[in-house]
Design a protein around this motif. Structure first.
Motif, short mmCIF file in Angstrom:
data_model
loop_
_atom_site.label_atom_id
_atom_site.label_comp_id
_atom_site.label_asym_id
_atom_site.label_seq_id
_atom_site.Cartn_x
_atom_site.Cartn_y
_atom_site.Cartn_z
N VAL A 38 42.41 31.62 29.36
CA VAL A 38 41.85 30.73 28.01
C VAL A 38 41.81 31.73 26.90
CG1 VAL A 38 39.42 30.13 28.15
CG2 VAL A 38 40.39 28.86 26.46
N SER A 39 41.87 31.65 26.01
CA SER A 39 41.29 32.61 24.67
C SER A 39 40.21 32.70 24.65
CB SER A 39 41.77 31.73 23.79
OG SER A 39 41.13 30.78 22.87
N ASP A 40 39.26 33.55 23.86
CA ASP A 40 38.21 34.37 22.90
C ASP A 40 37.53 33.00 22.45
OD1 ASP A 40 38.32 36.38 25.31
OD2 ASP A 40 37.83 37.51 23.92
N THR A 41 39.42 33.02 21.62
CA THR A 41 38.39 32.30 20.33
C THR A 41 38.54 30.40 21.17
OG1 THR A 41 39.53 33.11 18.96
CG2 THR A 41 38.90 30.70 18.38
N GLN A 42 39.28 30.06 21.63
CA GLN A 42 38.87 28.73 22.45
C GLN A 42 37.88 28.89 22.99
OE1 GLN A 42 42.31 27.08 24.74
NE2 GLN A 42 41.33 24.64 24.59
N LEU A 43 37.69 29.66 24.60
CA LEU A 43 36.12 29.48 25.33
C LEU A 43 35.20 29.53 24.05
CD1 LEU A 43 35.42 30.39 27.81
CD2 LEU A 43 35.42 33.16 27.40
N THR A 44 34.95 30.24 23.47
CA THR A 44 33.82 30.19 22.12
C THR A 44 33.10 28.89 21.70
OG1 THR A 44 33.85 32.84 22.03
CG2 THR A 44 32.57 31.67 20.53
N ALA A 45 34.43 28.43 21.12
CA ALA A 45 34.14 27.10 20.99
C ALA A 45 33.77 25.83 21.66
CB ALA A 45 35.94 26.48 19.93
N MET A 46 34.44 26.44 23.23
CA MET A 46 34.12 25.07 23.85
C MET A 46 32.80 25.73 24.25
SD MET A 46 37.72 25.24 26.29
CE MET A 46 37.51 23.60 26.98
N ILE A 47 32.25 26.31 24.57
CA ILE A 47 31.03 26.63 24.98
C ILE A 47 29.94 26.08 23.93
CG2 ILE A 47 29.15 28.51 25.91
CD1 ILE A 47 32.15 29.28 27.86
N THR A 48 30.12 27.45 23.20
CA THR A 48 29.32 26.82 22.02
C THR A 48 28.50 25.90 21.22
OG1 THR A 48 29.62 29.01 20.93
CG2 THR A 48 28.47 27.34 19.63
N ALA A 49 30.16 24.64 21.13
CA ALA A 49 29.68 22.96 20.65
C ALA A 49 29.06 22.92 22.18
CB ALA A 49 31.34 22.94 20.89
N ALA A 50 29.35 22.82 23.54
CA ALA A 50 28.54 22.58 24.81
C ALA A 50 26.72 22.53 24.66
CB ALA A 50 29.07 22.72 25.60
N LEU A 51 27.61 24.02 24.44
CA LEU A 51 25.41 23.93 24.00
C LEU A 51 24.89 23.60 22.89
CD1 LEU A 51 25.45 28.27 25.32
CD2 LEU A 51 24.87 26.62 26.66
N ASP A 52 25.27 23.88 21.87
CA ASP A 52 24.47 23.16 20.52
C ASP A 52 24.56 21.07 21.15
OD1 ASP A 52 24.60 24.44 19.60
OD2 ASP A 52 26.51 24.40 17.96
N ILE A 53 25.29 20.54 21.67
CA ILE A 53 24.93 19.06 21.78
C ILE A 53 24.07 18.61 23.07
CG2 ILE A 53 26.54 17.31 23.29
CD1 ILE A 53 29.54 18.35 22.01
N ALA A 54 24.50 20.15 24.85
CA ALA A 54 23.32 19.78 25.34
C ALA A 54 21.51 19.79 24.45
CB ALA A 54 23.66 20.67 26.70
N GLN A 55 21.22 21.16 23.93
CA GLN A 55 20.10 21.45 23.53
C GLN A 55 19.85 20.31 21.85
OE1 GLN A 55 21.48 25.09 21.99
NE2 GLN A 55 20.20 26.04 23.53
N ARG A 56 20.22 19.90 21.30
CA ARG A 56 20.06 18.41 20.61
C ARG A 56 19.42 17.53 20.90
NH1 ARG A 56 25.25 18.82 16.08
NH2 ARG A 56 25.98 18.69 17.50
N ARG A 57 20.60 17.22 22.52
CA ARG A 57 20.20 16.03 23.14
C ARG A 57 18.99 16.10 23.79
NH1 ARG A 57 25.12 15.42 26.11
NH2 ARG A 57 24.33 16.63 26.95
N ARG A 58 18.41 17.61 23.85
CA ARG A 58 16.97 17.78 24.97
C ARG A 58 16.26 17.59 23.85
NH1 ARG A 58 18.75 21.52 30.11
NH2 ARG A 58 19.93 20.26 31.05
N THR A 59 16.27 18.07 22.73
CA THR A 59 15.62 18.11 21.90
C THR A 59 14.77 16.76 21.24
OG1 THR A 59 16.58 18.53 19.97
CG2 THR A 59 15.64 20.21 21.19
N ASP A 60 15.74 15.28 21.53
CA ASP A 60 15.12 14.57 20.56
C ASP A 60 14.95 13.25 21.45
OD1 ASP A 60 17.39 15.11 18.45
OD2 ASP A 60 19.57 14.15 19.27
#
Length: 122
Positions: free
Chosen positions: A100-122
């Motif tokens: 997977v390209s670095d761009t796609q890897l970055t987008a996928m992992i960054t989005a997952a971390l954002d979602i998980a962190q928001r869910r855990r702080t809600d």
């Protein structure tokens, strides 16, 4: 300790002392793990690796924000991996391949971390 030697649970410890966010990468090559490690470090998380055998125990002990695997690895038990990620509150990141390209890897992992962190702080 290399990422390949991650224990499921250290002897004498019943619970992990969480000092940082964790991303768990499953059955990945050292090259992919290193690419992910650089990315999650920038995001303020630790990357730990495990294999399929130790995935459930490692995930239960570490409570990662995200579990990263390739489509080939996911094919072993798609429903089981989804259930595991739901149960521990982690985002499941399924990469199309290790190339997977670095761009796609970055987008996928960054989005997952954002979602998980928001869910855990809600």
């Amino acid at each position: 300790m290399s990422t390949r030697e991650l224990p499921t649970r250290p002897a004498g410890r019943s619970k992990r002392t969480a000092s940082a966010s964790v991303v768990l990468i499953v059955s990945a090559s050292e090259q992919l793990a290193e690419r992910c490690r650089r990315l999650v470090f920038v995001e303020g998380a630790d990357l730990l690796a495990c294999d399929l055998v130790s995935l459930r125990g490692s995930a239960a002990w570490l409570h990662p924000l995200a579990i990263v695997m390739t489509q080939d690895v996911r094919a072993f038990d798609p429903e089981g991996f989804m259930e595991l990620s739901r149960r521990i509150g982690a985002e499941l990141v399924v990469l199309p391949s290790e190339n997977v390209s670095d761009t796609q890897l970055t987008a996928m992992i960054t989005a997952a971390l954002d979602i998980a962190q928001r869910r855990r702080t809600d």
